[in-house]
Scaffold this motif. Sequence first.
Motif, PDB file in Angstrom:
ATOM      1  N   SER A 311       0.865  -1.171   0.000  1.00  0.00           N
ATOM      2  CA  SER A 311       0.000   0.000   0.000  1.00  0.00           C
ATOM      3  C   SER A 311       0.903   1.224   0.000  1.00  0.00           C
ATOM      4  O   SER A 311       2.135   1.101  -0.028  1.00  0.00           O
ATOM      5  N   THR A 312       0.309   2.388   0.068  1.00  0.00           N
ATOM      6  CA  THR A 312       1.118   3.582   0.256  1.00  0.00           C
ATOM      7  C   THR A 312       1.729   3.562   1.657  1.00  0.00           C
ATOM      8  O   THR A 312       1.213   2.907   2.577  1.00  0.00           O
ATOM      9  N   ALA A 313       2.813   4.309   1.813  1.00  0.00           N
ATOM     10  CA  ALA A 313       3.446   4.395   3.127  1.00  0.00           C
ATOM     11  C   ALA A 313       2.492   4.999   4.153  1.00  0.00           C
ATOM     12  O   ALA A 313       2.484   4.592   5.323  1.00  0.00           O
ATOM     13  N   GLU A 314       1.664   5.938   3.705  1.00  0.00           N
ATOM     14  CA  GLU A 314       0.726   6.574   4.633  1.00  0.00           C
ATOM     15  C   GLU A 314      -0.246   5.553   5.215  1.00  0.00           C
ATOM     16  O   GLU A 314      -0.541   5.582   6.412  1.00  0.00           O
ATOM     17  N   ARG A 315      -0.718   4.641   4.383  1.00  0.00           N
ATOM     18  CA  ARG A 315      -1.647   3.623   4.883  1.00  0.00           C
ATOM     19  C   ARG A 315      -0.914   2.574   5.718  1.00  0.00           C
ATOM     20  O   ARG A 315      -1.447   2.075   6.708  1.00  0.00           O
ATOM     21  N   LYS A 316       0.294   2.219   5.305  1.00  0.00           N
ATOM     22  CA  LYS A 316       1.023   1.171   6.019  1.00  0.00           C
ATOM     23  C   LYS A 316       1.425   1.622   7.418  1.00  0.00           C
ATOM     24  O   LYS A 316       1.533   0.789   8.333  1.00  0.00           O
ATOM     25  N   PHE A 317       1.643   2.908   7.586  1.00  0.00           N
ATOM     26  CA  PHE A 317       2.050   3.420   8.898  1.00  0.00           C
ATOM     27  C   PHE A 317       0.964   4.273   9.543  1.00  0.00           C
ATOM     28  O   PHE A 317       1.231   5.016  10.496  1.00  0.00           O
ATOM     29  N   ALA A 318      -0.267   4.141   9.042  1.00  0.00           N
ATOM     30  CA  ALA A 318      -1.381   4.889   9.632  1.00  0.00           C
ATOM     31  C   ALA A 318      -1.577   4.485  11.088  1.00  0.00           C
ATOM     32  O   ALA A 318      -1.344   3.338  11.472  1.00  0.00           O
ATOM     33  N   GLY A 319      -1.996   5.445  11.899  1.00  0.00           N
ATOM     34  CA  GLY A 319      -2.247   5.153  13.309  1.00  0.00           C
ATOM     35  C   GLY A 319      -1.019   5.232  14.183  1.00  0.00           C
ATOM     36  O   GLY A 319      -1.073   4.831  15.343  1.00  0.00           O
ATOM     37  N   ASP A 320       0.089   5.697  13.622  1.00  0.00           N
ATOM     38  CA  ASP A 320       1.311   5.875  14.406  1.00  0.00           C
ATOM     39  C   ASP A 320       1.692   4.597  15.152  1.00  0.00           C
ATOM     40  O   ASP A 320       1.952   4.591  16.359  1.00  0.00           O
ATOM     41  N   GLY A 321       1.687   3.480  14.395  1.00  0.00           N
ATOM     42  CA  GLY A 321       2.103   2.210  14.988  1.00  0.00           C
ATOM     43  C   GLY A 321       0.981   1.387  15.579  1.00  0.00           C
ATOM     44  O   GLY A 321       1.244   0.324  16.161  1.00  0.00           O
ATOM     45  N   ASP A 322      -0.259   1.814  15.428  1.00  0.00           N
ATOM     46  CA  ASP A 322      -1.395   1.038  15.916  1.00  0.00           C
ATOM     47  C   ASP A 322      -1.685  -0.084  14.921  1.00  0.00           C
ATOM     48  O   ASP A 322      -2.080   0.174  13.784  1.00  0.00           O
ATOM     49  N   PHE A 323      -1.514  -1.330  15.344  1.00  0.00           N
ATOM     50  CA  PHE A 323      -1.662  -2.467  14.442  1.00  0.00           C
ATOM     51  C   PHE A 323      -3.101  -2.647  13.962  1.00  0.00           C
ATOM     52  O   PHE A 323      -3.327  -3.246  12.908  1.00  0.00           O
ATOM     53  N   GLN A 324      -4.071  -2.155  14.698  1.00  0.00           N
ATOM     54  CA  GLN A 324      -5.449  -2.272  14.243  1.00  0.00           C
ATOM     55  C   GLN A 324      -5.772  -1.266  13.142  1.00  0.00           C
ATOM     56  O   GLN A 324      -6.705  -1.471  12.368  1.00  0.00           O
ATOM     57  N   VAL A 325      -5.028  -0.199  13.037  1.00  0.00           N
ATOM     58  CA  VAL A 325      -5.322   0.874  12.090  1.00  0.00           C
ATOM     59  C   VAL A 325      -4.548   0.712  10.789  1.00  0.00           C
ATOM     60  O   VAL A 325      -5.074   0.957   9.698  1.00  0.00           O
ATOM     61  N   ALA A 326      -3.294   0.289  10.857  1.00  0.00           N
ATOM     62  CA  ALA A 326      -2.419   0.215   9.679  1.00  0.00           C
ATOM     63  C   ALA A 326      -2.920  -0.813   8.671  1.00  0.00           C
ATOM     64  O   ALA A 326      -3.609  -1.771   9.025  1.00  0.00           O
ATOM     65  N   TRP A 327      -2.553  -0.611   7.401  1.00  0.00           N
ATOM     66  CA  TRP A 327      -2.903  -1.571   6.355  1.00  0.00           C
ATOM     67  C   TRP A 327      -2.233  -2.912   6.641  1.00  0.00           C
ATOM     68  O   TRP A 327      -1.054  -2.982   7.015  1.00  0.00           O
ATOM     69  N   GLY A 328      -2.970  -4.000   6.407  1.00  0.00           N
ATOM     70  CA  GLY A 328      -2.471  -5.337   6.700  1.00  0.00           C
ATOM     71  C   GLY A 328      -1.971  -6.053   5.467  1.00  0.00           C
ATOM     72  O   GLY A 328      -2.715  -6.800   4.833  1.00  0.00           O
ATOM     73  N   GLY A 329      -0.739  -5.858   5.110  1.00  0.00           N
ATOM     74  CA  GLY A 329      -0.147  -6.569   3.986  1.00  0.00           C
ATOM     75  C   GLY A 329       1.343  -6.338   3.952  1.00  0.00           C
ATOM     76  O   GLY A 329       1.824  -5.263   4.328  1.00  0.00           O
ATOM     77  N   ILE A 330       2.101  -7.338   3.516  1.00  0.00           N
ATOM     78  CA  ILE A 330       3.559  -7.251   3.478  1.00  0.00           C
ATOM     79  C   ILE A 330       4.037  -7.214   2.031  1.00  0.00           C
ATOM     80  O   ILE A 330       3.594  -8.007   1.199  1.00  0.00           O
ATOM     81  N   ALA A 331       4.904  -6.280   1.736  1.00  0.00           N
ATOM     82  CA  ALA A 331       5.524  -6.190   0.418  1.00  0.00           C
ATOM     83  C   ALA A 331       6.726  -7.128   0.404  1.00  0.00           C
ATOM     84  O   ALA A 331       7.778  -6.802   0.947  1.00  0.00           O
ATOM     85  N   GLY A 332       6.555  -8.304  -0.227  1.00  0.00           N
ATOM     86  CA  GLY A 332       7.610  -9.311  -0.152  1.00  0.00           C
ATOM     87  C   GLY A 332       7.991  -9.941  -1.465  1.00  0.00           C
ATOM     88  O   GLY A 332       8.737 -10.922  -1.493  1.00  0.00           O
ATOM     89  N   LEU A 333       7.502  -9.412  -2.571  1.00  0.00           N
ATOM     90  CA  LEU A 333       7.703 -10.047  -3.867  1.00  0.00           C
ATOM     91  C   LEU A 333       9.175 -10.128  -4.260  1.00  0.00           C
ATOM     92  O   LEU A 333       9.592 -11.082  -4.923  1.00  0.00           O
ATOM     93  N   GLN A 334       9.974  -9.179  -3.838  1.00  0.00           N
ATOM     94  CA  GLN A 334      11.349  -9.072  -4.324  1.00  0.00           C
ATOM     95  C   GLN A 334      12.343  -9.950  -3.571  1.00  0.00           C
ATOM     96  O   GLN A 334      13.407 -10.268  -4.117  1.00  0.00           O
ATOM     97  N   PHE A 335      12.020 -10.381  -2.356  1.00  0.00           N
ATOM     98  CA  PHE A 335      13.040 -11.040  -1.526  1.00  0.00           C
ATOM     99  C   PHE A 335      12.603 -12.373  -0.942  1.00  0.00           C
ATOM    100  O   PHE A 335      13.218 -12.875  -0.006  1.00  0.00           O
ATOM    101  N   GLY A 336      11.554 -12.981  -1.500  1.00  0.00           N
ATOM    102  CA  GLY A 336      11.065 -14.231  -0.941  1.00  0.00           C
ATOM    103  C   GLY A 336      12.084 -15.352  -0.964  1.00  0.00           C
ATOM    104  O   GLY A 336      12.269 -16.063   0.036  1.00  0.00           O
ATOM    105  N   LEU A 337      12.731 -15.557  -2.112  1.00  0.00           N
ATOM    106  CA  LEU A 337      13.675 -16.668  -2.227  1.00  0.00           C
ATOM    107  C   LEU A 337      14.860 -16.516  -1.279  1.00  0.00           C
ATOM    108  O   LEU A 337      15.141 -17.438  -0.494  1.00  0.00           O
ATOM    109  N   PRO A 338      15.602 -15.405  -1.283  1.00  0.00           N
ATOM    110  CA  PRO A 338      16.731 -15.321  -0.344  1.00  0.00           C
ATOM    111  C   PRO A 338      16.301 -15.343   1.114  1.00  0.00           C
ATOM    112  O   PRO A 338      17.015 -15.883   1.963  1.00  0.00           O
ATOM    113  N   ALA A 339      15.117 -14.786   1.419  1.00  0.00           N
ATOM    114  CA  ALA A 339      14.665 -14.804   2.813  1.00  0.00           C
ATOM    115  C   ALA A 339      14.422 -16.228   3.290  1.00  0.00           C
ATOM    116  O   ALA A 339      14.901 -16.638   4.360  1.00  0.00           O
TER     117      ALA A 339
END
Length: 440
Positions: A311-339
């Motif tokens: 999502s946008t950074a604004e949505r991902k960090f919405a709520g100033d760290g409140d896990f119930q408010v922030a967007w729920g999704g991880i951007a992981g397409l680029q590093f799945g294999l090495p991780a």
Amino acid sequence: MPDLVLTADLVLVDGAFRPASVVISDGRIERIGTVEEAPADAVRLAPDEVLLPGLVDTHVHVNEPGRTEWEGFATATAAAAAGGVTTLIDMPLNSIPPTIDVPALEVKRDAARGAVLVDVGFWGGAVPDSLGRLRPLWDEGVFGFKCFLAPSGVDEFPHLDRARLAAAQDELAAFDGLLIVHAEDPDVLDRAANGGGREYPAFVASRPEEAESTAVDAVIDGLRRTGGRAHVLHVSAAAAVARIRAAKAEGLRITAETCPHYLVFDEAHIPDGATQYKCCPPIRDAANQDLLWAGLLDGTIDLVVSDHSPSTAERKFAGDGDFQVAWGGIAGLQFGLPAVWTEARRRGVPLETVVDRFCRSTADFAGLSTKGRIAAGADADLVVFAPAAPHRVAVEELRYRNPVSAYVGHDLVGEVRRTYLAGLPIDSAEPPRGRLLTRP
């Protein structure tokens, strides 16, 4: 004359590494030869590199059109190529319109056409208003139908209640269509709801294992009744793994996936307020993670896919760290294999086992028999990977539209150095060559 010959001391062929040359003509692998047979102009990999099949990621949220500011086909496929992913299948949300009918699929294809650096297919959606009208999308070549059993997070893609889940399974069984399920039970989630906040354990408590296992039970009941097919998305809970294992032993047609973030991160190491790690279902504790690895290794969990949901950074960090408010999704397409390889190496799991779950297993799940393998007749989609190269993920290298990811700052082992699509290296500076795929 072949278009290209690649040669290396370690090429993954038939599930094992061996010295080989890979002869490529017209975008396909013509044959596998010996290193000694390679011509003088063959491209030889460096001593620290191995040749792998291109990864197939069947769970990616591209978000275009409608929420292209969250991602988009150009940036998503650039990130995919950087991570060794040569084929992805796009989810029917969070784009607007969602891919729930044939006109919406055409809108999605129009947005992707000429913009993709890798091959791209599409899932359809099963929502209350699309039930009874799923067959036309199937006939247009979607790979299956995604549904949620709890609210999806976007209003235009509502979830299926129990009666509608049963109706969807009845409808799809009639033409052997595939239902892919976000399996969390809304009643369990309602009972577990809390006040939220910055504490990560409180967020995990709000989405307990029971929510997954109860929802998986409902899917399994439908399979017993209809004889149809279902796939459980992003399994995070060991209790759900146990249900799926038993259903497979019963002979039911069920498959399952998990994601790199569940195999690599654990609850104890997620700082309070670090909403870049928020996803639904959540990342759980280390004991649960051990059981996910056990399920992956014994075949209960069939696939590893990214569930790339930016999502946008604004949505991902919405709520100033409140896990119930922030967007729920991880951007992981680029590093799945090495991780995943970093954690697998620590656990003594060989690279060929890891690659299988990212490549052949995902390709076979999608019915893409020419993808995910290095074999005569297969697409020449290939990855040059350095499995011992250390790498600290930096914001500056992210190819996503929004440079936010849970992997930033983490030390990984393994580096994708080149990615080939149909026998040619992918270069983001050149016109995109990716194809739009339909279900075989």
